[in-house]
Design an enzyme around this catalytic site. Sequence first.
Site, PDB file in Angstrom:
ATOM      1  N   GLY A 196     -14.177  17.782-113.834  1.00 17.93           N
ATOM      2  CA  GLY A 196     -15.384  17.681-114.649  1.00 17.93           C
ATOM      3  C   GLY A 196     -15.552  18.928-115.481  1.00 17.93           C
TER       4      GLY A 196
ATOM      5  N   CYS B 293      -9.462  19.716-109.199  1.00 20.31           N
ATOM      6  CA  CYS B 293     -10.043  20.657-110.160  1.00 20.31           C
ATOM      7  C   CYS B 293     -11.519  20.919-109.814  1.00 20.31           C
ATOM      8  CB  CYS B 293      -9.839  20.126-111.586  1.00 20.31           C
ATOM      9  SG  CYS B 293     -10.112  21.375-112.849  1.00 20.31           S
ATOM     10  N   TYR B 294     -12.453  20.432-110.620  1.00 22.32           N
ATOM     11  CA  TYR B 294     -13.876  20.614-110.275  1.00 22.32           C
ATOM     12  C   TYR B 294     -14.158  20.108-108.865  1.00 22.32           C
ATOM     13  CZ  TYR B 294     -18.977  20.322-110.700  1.00 22.32           C
ATOM     14  OH  TYR B 294     -20.331  20.467-110.512  1.00 22.32           O
TER      15      TYR B 294
ATOM     16  N   HIS C 184      -4.091  18.858-112.105  1.00 20.87           N
ATOM     17  CA  HIS C 184      -4.360  17.419-112.264  1.00 20.87           C
ATOM     18  C   HIS C 184      -3.124  16.581-111.921  1.00 20.87           C
ATOM     19  CE1 HIS C 184      -8.355  17.679-114.070  1.00 20.87           C
ATOM     20  NE2 HIS C 184      -7.945  18.863-114.466  1.00 20.87           N
TER      21      HIS C 184
ATOM     22  N   GLU D   2      -3.015  13.459-111.692  1.00 18.21           N
ATOM     23  CA  GLU D   2      -3.107  12.128-112.313  1.00 18.21           C
ATOM     24  C   GLU D   2      -2.487  12.059-113.698  1.00 18.21           C
ATOM     25  OE1 GLU D   2      -5.469  14.283-111.815  1.00 18.21           O
ATOM     26  OE2 GLU D   2      -7.059  14.248-113.314  1.00 18.21           O
TER      27      GLU D   2
ATOM     28  N   SER E 219     -13.050 -13.335-128.438  1.00 20.06           N
ATOM     29  CA  SER E 219     -12.573 -12.861-129.740  1.00 20.06           C
ATOM     30  C   SER E 219     -11.159 -13.347-129.999  1.00 20.06           C
ATOM     31  CB  SER E 219     -12.588 -11.341-129.767  1.00 20.06           C
ATOM     32  OG  SER E 219     -11.572 -10.854-128.908  1.00 20.06           O
ATOM     33  N   GLY E 220     -10.492 -13.786-128.936  1.00 17.14           N
ATOM     34  CA  GLY E 220      -9.102 -14.205-129.108  1.00 17.14           C
ATOM     35  C   GLY E 220      -8.131 -13.120-128.697  1.00 17.14           C
ATOM     36  N   GLY E 221      -8.640 -11.914-128.488  1.00 17.00           N
ATOM     37  CA  GLY E 221      -7.790 -10.836-127.998  1.00 17.00           C
ATOM     38  C   GLY E 221      -7.560 -11.025-126.509  1.00 17.00           C
TER      39      GLY E 221
ATOM     40  N   ASP F 275      -8.358  -9.197-123.984  1.00 15.29           N
ATOM     41  CA  ASP F 275      -9.447  -8.816-123.073  1.00 15.29           C
ATOM     42  C   ASP F 275     -10.420  -9.973-122.857  1.00 15.29           C
ATOM     43  OD1 ASP F 275      -8.157  -6.465-123.558  1.00 15.29           O
ATOM     44  OD2 ASP F 275      -9.679  -5.691-124.909  1.00 15.29           O
ATOM     45  N   SER F 276     -10.958 -10.488-123.949  1.00 14.24           N
ATOM     46  CA  SER F 276     -11.947 -11.554-123.773  1.00 14.24           C
ATOM     47  C   SER F 276     -11.265 -12.835-123.281  1.00 14.24           C
ATOM     48  CB  SER F 276     -12.725 -11.801-125.058  1.00 14.24           C
ATOM     49  OG  SER F 276     -11.870 -12.115-126.114  1.00 14.24           O
TER      50      SER F 276
ATOM     51  N   LYS G 132      -5.728  -1.327-120.675  1.00 16.91           N
ATOM     52  CA  LYS G 132      -5.144  -2.468-121.391  1.00 16.91           C
ATOM     53  C   LYS G 132      -3.935  -3.073-120.674  1.00 16.91           C
ATOM     54  CE  LYS G 132      -5.636  -4.536-125.394  1.00 16.91           C
ATOM     55  NZ  LYS G 132      -6.978  -4.867-125.926  1.00 16.91           N
TER      56      LYS G 132
END
Length: 517
Positions: free
Chosen positions: A58, A85-86, A172, A174, A227-229, A231-232, A373
């Site tokens: 953070g 880290c933080y 880090h 990750e 939307s056709g992508g 994701d949706s 994604k």
Amino acid sequence: MRPPVAEWVAVLDFGSQYTQLIARRIREHHVYSEVLPHTTTAAELRARGARGIVLSGGPASCYEPGAPTLDPEIFRLGVPVLGICYGMQLMTRALGGEVRHSPEHEYGRTPIQIERRDPLFDGVPSRTTVWMSHGDRVMAIAAGFVPLARTAGCPVAAVRHQSLPLYGLQFHPEVSHTPEGGWMLRNFLVEVCGLGCSWTVGSTIELAVAEIRRRVGEHGRVVCGLSGGVDSAVVALLLDRAIGRRSTCIFVDNGLLRAGEREQVEQTFAQQFQLDFRVVDAAERFLERLRGVTDPEEKRRRIGHTFIEVFAEQARALPDVAFLAQGTLYPDVVESTAPHGGPTARIKSHHNVGGLPAELDFQLIEPLRMLFKDEVRRLGDELGLPPEITRRHPFPGPGLAVRCVGEVTPERLAALRAADAIVVEEMRQSGYHDRLWQAFAVLLPVRSVGVMGDRRTYESACVVRAVESEDGMTADWARLPYEVLARIATRIVNEVPGINRVTYDITSKPPGTIEWE
Ligand code: XMP
């Protein structure tokens, strides 16, 4: 709610840009992981059955007043904790050690020496490289802890408690710049937490379906913006699995779509999947609202509002709809808002994040909000979506409007759409399409002089943008072969009326963004 998986790891968010990346890396090791606010209590974590807890990095200093903190009972749960880290600094301070500003800041790739062998470093060489990004450091470790590793500027680069399963890393693990970071996370999950690593993409589907059913109940109805992508599309199919015909998909043709897009979406969802799918033709309304507007944020704002209007009209016409489902992904969330109230800066107001729910009387369902994604693409494959949809390049909610720099008019859109279709076609032809994150055309509000067939031309310039990226949060411009670029340029200038010059964008993100607006 307790996730319906036997084994999962909580990531507590202290505002790092990498928080979701930690959760995703854990999922890559086949352990389910979720990000939770740093205010989550030990009792909640116990009730939810977390088998491991990671404290993210953070931007704050843990000794400053008002810095994000955590319930110290978490360290007494008996559940393994990894502070990054933080997170390590906070743990040190909470347990009686000392953290201070360090004169030796460390940023970037840093050599590290592992000084004490530990299950966390199984299979990791004693000398390796890690990604550092800190101005504070541990000056005195807390009682009961021992140091595990050091760097030139940081004598305490890793710690562990001698008898409790508490670990801290100043670097880090990750990020991909820590080459052994994946091993360290794996060791934490397997060796320290004792997890079996059996979670799969299929389990995400079960989790999402169960969560939708729980939220919507026996009789609730959901409207889904399709939307056709990818994701949706994935959201629509998850809804279909969870509640079937109690979900209605609405596709808004805002006049800002790519060539052939509406037809393809109709074909896939109405015919192939037979969803309750409705198309709304709202192109005129959107173009009217965009007339004369050139400011990018104003375009986004107007498109967002018009979208709400159109959507609300359609949704009101449906009986008893209480929920709105959207395909918001994690990168959209992190760039538009601060997840869990963390201090992440706003970069662009993505139109499908925020805005909609406040003005609509719907509860929001966003099953992909914590995913990246490529994780969503894998879900799509698993759900049986055709590759034309799962491998499709991302397309922004405000559509071609944010690629039509300057005023959005039907004529300029037509030129942009035609140029874009050529870029996409040539990417497919050359085999580059699936290797790139995105490839598209941008129309500039700039005209230049040219010569065609002995005649002077004075027409618009366009930009070809092609980028490689893992998740859209950072990107590099694609080193396309000159022949491919040459073919695109020749075709656009020859085939698209109104464009007489083609340029190639060689800006990475950061400092650029992927879209031009
Ligand atoms: P930028 O331009 O911010 O884009 O680097 C990062 C990724 O997000 C997409 N993008 C959007 N997606 N609604 C979306 O759903 C939006 O308003 C939006 N704006 C940008 C962009 O195409 C890229 O993949």
